[in-house]
Design an enzyme around this catalytic site. Structure first.
Site, PDB file in Angstrom:
ATOM      1  N   PRO A 126      56.746 -23.229 -11.044  1.00  0.00           N
ATOM      2  CA  PRO A 126      55.879 -24.319 -11.534  1.00  0.00           C
ATOM      3  C   PRO A 126      55.147 -24.075 -12.853  1.00  0.00           C
ATOM      4  O   PRO A 126      53.918 -23.992 -12.896  1.00  0.00           O
ATOM      5  CB  PRO A 126      54.896 -24.493 -10.374  1.00  0.00           C
ATOM      6  CG  PRO A 126      54.783 -23.127  -9.786  1.00  0.00           C
ATOM      7  CD  PRO A 126      56.157 -22.520  -9.909  1.00  0.00           C
ATOM      8  N   CYS A 127      55.907 -24.014 -13.937  1.00  0.00           N
ATOM      9  CA  CYS A 127      55.280 -23.832 -15.246  1.00  0.00           C
ATOM     10  C   CYS A 127      54.405 -25.025 -15.628  1.00  0.00           C
ATOM     11  O   CYS A 127      53.512 -24.902 -16.462  1.00  0.00           O
ATOM     12  CB  CYS A 127      56.335 -23.543 -16.313  1.00  0.00           C
ATOM     13  SG  CYS A 127      57.662 -24.739 -16.389  1.00  0.00           S
TER      14      CYS A 127
END
Length: 162
Positions: A126-127
């Site tokens: 989850p950047c």
């Protein structure tokens, strides 16, 4: 070399191209096109079909954590950053500095940002949950408008129980 398969998913914020082998997913990225080009075929491996279902469930607000197998292809440093990103829970955020500290290299903030930008497993790693230490949105390969949408989406469904 394992054969690569590609399928597309039409998300509410654009087409996502999913690439993988019959063993694991290696890439989930937004693509800038209007039409779905890669549909599920008879020979599409189950792992890609599972990924498709889980991505769909994520966008429906029915899934917070992914369980299909995936591989993170990158340097040891990049992989350490990506593993640290996975520790940021659904609907939570962190900063490049938080990640740098968590991997034991507090001064590597820029390098963390660079590794973050090379993440090929969008949403799953989850950047989009990385924001500036000042609380402002920072760069996102899929576009800041998508990052904002994803963060709002997770806030909307954060109390959903499965």
């Amino acid at each position: 070399m394992d054969k690569l398969y590609t399928i597309d998913y039409k998300s509410p914020i654009g087409i996502i191209e999913i690439i993988g082998t019959d063993q694991a997913i290696s890439s989930i990225l937004f693509v800038e096109r209007e039409e779905m080009e890669n549909k599920v075929q008879e020979e599409t491996p189950q792992v890609l079909k599972d990924c498709l279902v889980q991505i769909d469930d994520y966008f429906k607000g029915e899934l917070h954590e992914f369980t299909f197998p995936y591989v993170m292809n990158g340097t040891i440093f990049q992989q350490s950053v990506w593993n640290a990103l996975k520790s940021i829970s659904y609907a939570k955020t962190g900063s490049y500095k938080d990640i740098a500290v968590s991997i034991g290299n507090e001064k590597a903030i820029r390098a963390v940002g660079s590794a973050n930008g090379r993440n090929k497993l969008t949403i799953v790693v989850p950047c989009h949950r990385i924001i500036g230490t000042n609380g402002k949105l920072t760069g996102y390969a899929g576009g800041l408008w998508r990052k904002e949408w994803l963060l709002q989406h997770e806030q909307k469904f954060k109390n959903t129980r499965f």
